[in-house]
Design a protein around this motif. Structure first.
Motif, PDB file in Angstrom:
ATOM      1  N   GLN A 723     -52.434  36.451  -8.501  1.00 17.54           N
ATOM      2  CA  GLN A 723     -51.504  37.486  -8.982  1.00 17.54           C
ATOM      3  C   GLN A 723     -51.612  38.778  -8.162  1.00 17.54           C
ATOM      4  O   GLN A 723     -51.602  39.881  -8.700  1.00 17.54           O
ATOM      5  CB  GLN A 723     -51.779  37.783 -10.463  1.00 17.54           C
ATOM      6  CG  GLN A 723     -51.627  36.566 -11.346  1.00 17.54           C
ATOM      7  CD  GLN A 723     -52.091  36.791 -12.765  1.00 17.54           C
ATOM      8  OE1 GLN A 723     -52.825  37.734 -13.055  1.00 17.54           O
ATOM      9  NE2 GLN A 723     -51.669  35.931 -13.678  1.00 17.54           N
ATOM     10  N   ILE A 724     -51.655  38.636  -6.847  1.00 20.95           N
ATOM     11  CA  ILE A 724     -51.925  39.799  -6.000  1.00 20.95           C
ATOM     12  C   ILE A 724     -50.817  40.844  -6.087  1.00 20.95           C
ATOM     13  O   ILE A 724     -51.092  42.051  -6.099  1.00 20.95           O
ATOM     14  CB  ILE A 724     -52.171  39.369  -4.529  1.00 20.95           C
ATOM     15  CG1 ILE A 724     -52.605  40.584  -3.700  1.00 20.95           C
ATOM     16  CG2 ILE A 724     -50.966  38.673  -3.939  1.00 20.95           C
ATOM     17  CD1 ILE A 724     -53.089  40.217  -2.320  1.00 20.95           C
ATOM     18  N   ARG A 727     -51.164  42.878  -9.189  1.00 21.43           N
ATOM     19  CA  ARG A 727     -52.307  43.790  -9.065  1.00 21.43           C
ATOM     20  C   ARG A 727     -51.909  45.016  -8.243  1.00 21.43           C
ATOM     21  O   ARG A 727     -52.283  46.155  -8.568  1.00 21.43           O
ATOM     22  CB  ARG A 727     -53.497  43.063  -8.428  1.00 21.43           C
ATOM     23  CG  ARG A 727     -54.064  41.966  -9.321  1.00 21.43           C
ATOM     24  CD  ARG A 727     -55.117  41.106  -8.603  1.00 21.43           C
ATOM     25  NE  ARG A 727     -55.487  39.983  -9.436  1.00 21.43           N
ATOM     26  CZ  ARG A 727     -56.472  39.994 -10.336  1.00 21.43           C
ATOM     27  NH1 ARG A 727     -57.200  41.089 -10.493  1.00 21.43           N
ATOM     28  NH2 ARG A 727     -56.733  38.926 -11.061  1.00 21.43           N
ATOM     29  N   HIS A 731     -51.543  49.071  -9.339  1.00 21.34           N
ATOM     30  CA  HIS A 731     -52.155  50.173  -8.590  1.00 21.34           C
ATOM     31  C   HIS A 731     -51.117  51.205  -8.169  1.00 21.34           C
ATOM     32  O   HIS A 731     -51.279  52.401  -8.453  1.00 21.34           O
ATOM     33  CB  HIS A 731     -52.872  49.612  -7.358  1.00 21.34           C
ATOM     34  CG  HIS A 731     -53.387  50.674  -6.435  1.00 21.34           C
ATOM     35  ND1 HIS A 731     -54.602  51.290  -6.622  1.00 21.34           N
ATOM     36  CD2 HIS A 731     -52.846  51.243  -5.324  1.00 21.34           C
ATOM     37  CE1 HIS A 731     -54.795  52.195  -5.661  1.00 21.34           C
ATOM     38  NE2 HIS A 731     -53.732  52.172  -4.864  1.00 21.34           N
ATOM     39  N   LYS A 739     -53.889  47.933 -15.264  1.00 23.74           N
ATOM     40  CA  LYS A 739     -55.114  48.095 -14.483  1.00 23.74           C
ATOM     41  C   LYS A 739     -56.335  47.698 -15.306  1.00 23.74           C
ATOM     42  O   LYS A 739     -57.233  46.995 -14.817  1.00 23.74           O
ATOM     43  CB  LYS A 739     -55.239  49.539 -13.979  1.00 23.74           C
ATOM     44  CG  LYS A 739     -54.239  49.881 -12.887  1.00 23.74           C
ATOM     45  CD  LYS A 739     -54.570  51.176 -12.170  1.00 23.74           C
ATOM     46  CE  LYS A 739     -54.351  52.392 -13.032  1.00 23.74           C
ATOM     47  NZ  LYS A 739     -54.533  53.648 -12.259  1.00 23.74           N
ATOM     48  N   PHE A 742     -56.583  43.890 -15.717  1.00 19.46           N
ATOM     49  CA  PHE A 742     -57.097  43.214 -14.529  1.00 19.46           C
ATOM     50  C   PHE A 742     -58.603  43.446 -14.383  1.00 19.46           C
ATOM     51  O   PHE A 742     -59.339  42.541 -13.990  1.00 19.46           O
ATOM     52  CB  PHE A 742     -56.350  43.691 -13.280  1.00 19.46           C
ATOM     53  CG  PHE A 742     -55.013  43.036 -13.090  1.00 19.46           C
ATOM     54  CD1 PHE A 742     -54.903  41.660 -13.018  1.00 19.46           C
ATOM     55  CD2 PHE A 742     -53.854  43.793 -12.972  1.00 19.46           C
ATOM     56  CE1 PHE A 742     -53.674  41.043 -12.831  1.00 19.46           C
ATOM     57  CE2 PHE A 742     -52.615  43.187 -12.789  1.00 19.46           C
ATOM     58  CZ  PHE A 742     -52.531  41.807 -12.726  1.00 19.46           C
ATOM     59  N   ARG A 743     -59.065  44.654 -14.695  1.00 21.11           N
ATOM     60  CA  ARG A 743     -60.506  44.925 -14.609  1.00 21.11           C
ATOM     61  C   ARG A 743     -61.285  44.072 -15.609  1.00 21.11           C
ATOM     62  O   ARG A 743     -62.391  43.605 -15.323  1.00 21.11           O
ATOM     63  CB  ARG A 743     -60.778  46.410 -14.869  1.00 21.11           C
ATOM     64  CG  ARG A 743     -60.258  47.361 -13.803  1.00 21.11           C
ATOM     65  CD  ARG A 743     -60.824  48.758 -14.015  1.00 21.11           C
ATOM     66  NE  ARG A 743     -60.045  49.769 -13.296  1.00 21.11           N
ATOM     67  CZ  ARG A 743     -59.223  50.633 -13.893  1.00 21.11           C
ATOM     68  NH1 ARG A 743     -59.080  50.635 -15.202  1.00 21.11           N
ATOM     69  NH2 ARG A 743     -58.553  51.509 -13.168  1.00 21.11           N
ATOM     70  N   ILE A 748     -53.081  38.363 -17.954  1.00 22.65           N
ATOM     71  CA  ILE A 748     -52.132  39.463 -17.807  1.00 22.65           C
ATOM     72  C   ILE A 748     -50.795  39.153 -18.476  1.00 22.65           C
ATOM     73  O   ILE A 748     -50.143  40.027 -19.038  1.00 22.65           O
ATOM     74  CB  ILE A 748     -51.924  39.823 -16.315  1.00 22.65           C
ATOM     75  CG1 ILE A 748     -51.276  41.200 -16.189  1.00 22.65           C
ATOM     76  CG2 ILE A 748     -51.094  38.767 -15.610  1.00 22.65           C
ATOM     77  CD1 ILE A 748     -52.180  42.322 -16.585  1.00 22.65           C
ATOM     78  N   VAL A 928     -57.696  48.047  -8.911  1.00 20.64           N
ATOM     79  CA  VAL A 928     -57.896  46.744  -9.554  1.00 20.64           C
ATOM     80  C   VAL A 928     -58.628  45.826  -8.583  1.00 20.64           C
ATOM     81  O   VAL A 928     -58.498  45.973  -7.363  1.00 20.64           O
ATOM     82  CB  VAL A 928     -56.547  46.107  -9.961  1.00 20.64           C
ATOM     83  CG1 VAL A 928     -55.859  46.931 -11.021  1.00 20.64           C
ATOM     84  CG2 VAL A 928     -55.640  45.951  -8.749  1.00 20.64           C
ATOM     85  N   LEU A 930     -59.451  42.445  -6.403  1.00 17.69           N
ATOM     86  CA  LEU A 930     -58.764  41.286  -5.843  1.00 17.69           C
ATOM     87  C   LEU A 930     -59.572  40.048  -6.208  1.00 17.69           C
ATOM     88  O   LEU A 930     -60.784  39.997  -5.968  1.00 17.69           O
ATOM     89  CB  LEU A 930     -58.647  41.412  -4.322  1.00 17.69           C
ATOM     90  CG  LEU A 930     -57.742  42.530  -3.799  1.00 17.69           C
ATOM     91  CD1 LEU A 930     -57.788  42.564  -2.273  1.00 17.69           C
ATOM     92  CD2 LEU A 930     -56.315  42.347  -4.283  1.00 17.69           C
TER      93      LEU A 930
END
Length: 944
Positions: A723-724, A727, A731, A739, A742-743, A748, A928, A930
């Motif tokens: 899911q780049i 992400r 950002h 954010k 993702f952390r 998501i 976030v 990668l």
């Protein structure tokens, strides 16, 4: 073009073209990079593009249904009678760009130079002039075509008046108007008055958009009836809005309604079509230093173009640094070129190259497949007028793929020439310049030469103007050098009579090849100094140039395939297609050619009488995937089965039938080729064969991936960013909820669904999560309610409500979109987190094209950043895995595929994952993490 005389009254049988000049200007301005006249720095991009459009318009005017009269219409100034009605009209419109203002009068001059009527009137907009002329011509019994896609002109359509979208080259008639506004042309003004226009600052009725306005007008018939009966409306909020804002709505109607009584002095017959007069037109083009177009005009009229001043006439980018102007170079002179036929002459050139430390190089081969083509010759250039060709494989008679045949005398042996060239081409103190140098790099690598260091003029152009134009050498030469290269077809021909370059006589080949090397050198000399002023040096040096050897090595390595597996799949696909055909014929009530769009259209829209049929210029109904998907969503079986048949047909022809044909007989592998400068966002494109479009989520796609196999004792390993793009969106749009999710490693899509629909994550209905997922990914690409409705097979109103709710829950995304679009409109480009510059042509246009340009601008920084990250990982990967028995084979968007010895799989995954997850630029700290997912197996399907 049709013809009419000035003293012949305009009437029946005449056809008037009205060209929206302002739209042409802005389209030209945003379609080209900023250009200036070299002699004095005058901005020229818009007027150059405008002239090319006019010339194309005049040259394309052939056939029976052509205009007899034409005029180009311009806005005179920004203030018109509408500002007296409503002082805030167009108050939000930004001032024209600084470098565009001096070009406005030149476009008028250009129109007159092309001998076309040029009209503007103080106090009136171009649209009013167009309306007045259109009404006059219609009333006189003639036909009118308005060349524009401006929605404000759609109220004029009908009764002998049509529009032509110049971008899509498609007519706009009553059906297209209804599709856009939900009403016919005669009620467009009513809908616009209700909906307002934020671009022109037309107030309208607050909270009422085009769709609602159309529904109201359809229900009540017209605007005045609606306002008179507003008390009858059941929805309280809408009723009160119309009552409270009735006067504002009436003012809005006066603003959007075009004036068909604009005072114009000319008569229609004075707009008759005339041929341009060569002398004044060529004088104008030469004065503006539009040398290429001047040459075309001179060729058309069979006259000599005027001699240009001694000042160089090639356009240059406005961003060029004043401290580093482009050198004034003499014109290219092919008579200066040298043909190198012996070792002594080659030694002299190699000494010169070593002393200068720079050489432009180009290889000539027997074909376009650099993995198999034979080397025919090499051209070299060390500066203007200093170019040479080294023939190596020219033959007498016919040559095969490898150039086999009796060699022409006067050529050095290939092995000896390459032995002499190798030390210089591998010398790190000598810069090698190429145009698409990856091709030449691979050709020479097959002969044991690895060129370092390198520069690529294609990538220099791409780094500065991605999205503005193509980056092939011929186009760049005309654009930046004002030079037209010798077309390759003049040497080798086309079609069945085409010959190999090995069969071209050496003298002709020498002129052609040496010119390529000199043009490459001049392009490098022109483009290299502009990296710093355009602030793309880092992007070029870290994201573009280092990709060449990385991709070349991947392409040369290739990947094994199981040809027998693919043949079995082809047979199975053929059987499935035959069964589908039988089912389709039953549903259609008889046999027909399923692969014929024309026959399918007749079945669907004539025999079966389905709604939604649209006929093109040829009279055939459109049966595009979009049309069939809409029909299938309505529950019709036939179009659904045709879509299934088409999907299988494409997989069969593109992959299961074609892939075995791509196996290299020498390596036993398939070698795709990656285009570095193919997509404006930085994404790589795979061709010959394309390995990036194999379906990911279908059973057929998985089975095709099974055919990509590892060698004996090896495994394929796939590492894929998770899911780049979402992400990156979290950002860049600064969305706290995303954010944090993702952390924390939260699902998501489930989190989004919970936020939107107020349902708990635990035990969530998969359908609700699917809808959130579709919106999450769709919003990145600016998906519309219509598009989401098609994807989810739900009503459009429901889909739009999902999108509206999404933006309510995540208002930061809307703010990000507005910010990016504003920057794109101001600068003409957007940038990724890592400095990649992506041009946004068309962003300031109006009409349908503006929506696409806006969506592209919003998506570009996100998709571009994702492309930058995986590029950075690929560039670092070879050194990181050098100690492992592993090779990088493929890149498919966010995925890298490796071949590795079985025992080294765990270490390869660990090392490659570290490289990929740490690929963001240290100067850009993502908010976030990668995450990279890995898999391995004997084939690609197992690894993925």
């Amino acid at each position: 073009m049709g013809e009419a005389t000035d003293n012949e009254a305009f009437g029946k049988g005449h056809h008037l073209h009205l060209i929206d000049g302002s739209a042409f200007i802005f389209r030209a301005y945003h379609a080209l990079p900023p250009l200036t006249r070299r002699s004095d720095g005058l901005p020229m991009g818009a007027v150059a593009g405008f002239c090319n459009m006019l010339w194309k318009y005049l040259q394309d005017g052939k056939g029976s249904d052509q205009p007899t009269h034409a005029a180009v219409i311009f806005d005179h100034s920004s203030r018109t009678f509408r500002n007296e009605i409503y002082p805030l009209y167009k108050a939000n419109r930004p001032e024209p760009p600084e470098d565009l203002r001096p070009q406005f009068p030149l476009t008028r001059e250009a129109t007159r130079a092309f001998n076309i009527a040029c009209i503007e009137t103080e106090g009136y907009e171009a649209d009013d002039i167009i309306a007045t002329l259109a009404c006059r011509a219609r009333d006189a019994g003639g036909r009118v075509t308005i060349i524009s896609s401006d929605k404000d002109l759609m109220q004029l359509v009908g009764g002998g008046v049509e529009m032509m979208d110049p971008i899509k080259n498609k007519p706009i008639g009553p059906d297209e108007v209804f599709e856009k506004f939900g009403v016919g042309p005669e009620r467009v003004v009513d809908v616009q008055a209700l909906a307002g226009d934020s671009v022109d600052n037309v107030p309208g009725a607050p909270g009422i958009g085009i769709k609602t306005a159309a529904q109201l007008i359809q229900e009540y018939g017209d605007l005045e009836t609606l306002l008179a009966r507003a008390e009858e409306i059941k929805q309280p909020k809408r009723r009160q809005t119309l009552i409270d804002n009735a006067e504002q709505i009436r003012i809005s109607k006066r603003l959007v309604e075009l004036d068909c009584e604009t005072p114009l002095e000319m008569e229609l017959q004075s707009l008759s079509i005339r041929e341009p007069e060569p002398e004044p037109l060529l004088e104008f083009l030469t004065r503006l230093e539009l040398r290429t177009l001047a040459r075309r005009v001179a060729d058309r009229f069979e006259v000599e173009p005027p001699v240009a001043s001694e000042q160089p006439s090639a356009p240059i980018t406005a961003a060029a640094s004043p401290a580093a102007p482009v050198a004034e170079l003499p014109p290219i002179d092919r008579s200066l070129y040298v043909t190198i036929r012996d070792e002594a002459v080659l030694a002299e050139w190699l000494t010169e190259i070593a002393e200068k430390g720079i050489v432009a190089i180009d290889t000539e081969t027997t074909g376009l497949d650099e993995m198999q083509a034979g080397l025919v010759g090499i051209s070299l250039c060390t500066g203007p007028g200093r170019a040479a060709y080294l023939p190596l494989g020219h033959v007498e008679g016919t040559a095969d793929l490898f150039g086999s045949g009796a060699l022409v005398e006067g050529q050095m042996p290939v092995e000896r020439a390459l032995e002499l060239l190798k030390p210089v081409l591998e010398d790190p103190a000598v810069l090698k310049i190429g145009q698409n140098i990856k091709y030449d790099w691979k050709v020479l690598a097959r002969h044991g030469i690895r060129m370092v260091p390198i520069d690529d003029t294609m990538l220099l152009s791409y780094a500065q103007n991605a999205g503005a134009h193509n980056h092939g050498m011929d186009e760049l030469a005309e654009l930046y050098l004002g030079h037209r290269c010798v077309p390759i077809k003049e040497l080798i021909g086309t079609g069945r009579t085409q010959i190999s370059f090995a069969e071209v006589p050496v003298d002709k080949a020498s002129e052609y090849a040496a010119e390529d090397a000199e043009v490459t050198w001049r392009l490098w000399d022109h483009l290299r100094p502009k990296l710093a002023p355009n602030h793309v040096t880092t992007a070029y040096e870290r994201l573009e140039r280092p990709m060449v050897p990385v991709l070349a090595d991947m392409e040369m390595t290739g990947i094994r395939i199981d040809a027998e597996h693919l043949r079995r799949m082809s047979s199975a696909f053929a059987q499935k297609m035959a069964a589908l055909e039988a089912e389709i014929h039953t549903l259609a009530g008889g046999p027909f050619n399923v692969g014929s769009p024309k026959q399918l259209g007749e079945i669907l829209f004539e025999r079966m009488g389905l709604q939604g049929g649209k006929q093109g210029k040829t009279g055939a109904f459109s049966t595009s995937a979009e049309v069939l998907e809409d029909l299938a969503a309505e529950g019709h079986e036939l179009p659904a089965r045709v879509l299934d048949w088409r999907a299988l047909s494409k997989l069969k022809s593109t992959y299961t039938d074609a892939l075995p044909q791509h196996v290299n007989p020498e390596t036993g592998r398939v070698h795709t080729s990656y285009s570095i400068a193919g997509a404006q966002t930085g994404r790589l494109a795979s061709t010959d064969p394309n390995l990036q479009n194999i379906p990911v989520r279908t059973e057929e796609g998985r089975r095709i991936r099974e055919a990509f196999i590892a060698g004996p004792g090896m495994r394929l390993v796939s590492l894929d960013y998770s899911q780049i793009e979402l992400r990156i969106l979290a950002h860049v749009a600064r969305i706290p909820a995303l954010k944090q999710a993702f952390r924390d490693g939260i699902d998501i899509h489930a989190m989004t669904a919970s936020q939107m629909f107020g349902v708990p994550v635990e035990g969530m209905d998969p359908m609700i999560r699917r809808r959130a997922k579709a919106i999450n990914f769709g919003v990145i690409y600016g998906i519309s309610g219509f598009g989401l409705a098609r994807n989810l097979r739900i009503p459009r109103a429901e889909a739009q409500s999902f999108i509206d709710t999404y933006f309510e829950r995540f208002p930061e995304i809307r703010a990000y979109m507005d910010r990016v679009v504003a920057e794109a409109k101001q600068d003409g480009f957007v940038r990724t987190l890592f400095g990649r510059r992506i041009m946004t042509p068309g962003i300031n246009q109006s009409g349908p094209a503006a929506g696409g340009a806006r969506r592209a601008a919003i998506n570009a920084p996100i998709q571009g950043a994702a492309a930058d990250i995986i590029r950075r990982a690929m560039i670092r990967m070879p050194d990181a895995i050098r100690h492992l028995p592993a090779r990088m084979l493929l890149q498919v968007h966010d995925e890298l595929v490796f071949e590795v010895e079985e025992t080294a799989v765990p270490e390869l995954i660990e090392v490659a994952r570290d490289v990929m997850q740490g690929a963001a630029d240290p100067a850009v700290q993502l908010d976030v993490p990668l995450i990279v997912e890995a898999g391995q197996g004997l084939n690609w399907a197992e690894a993925h």
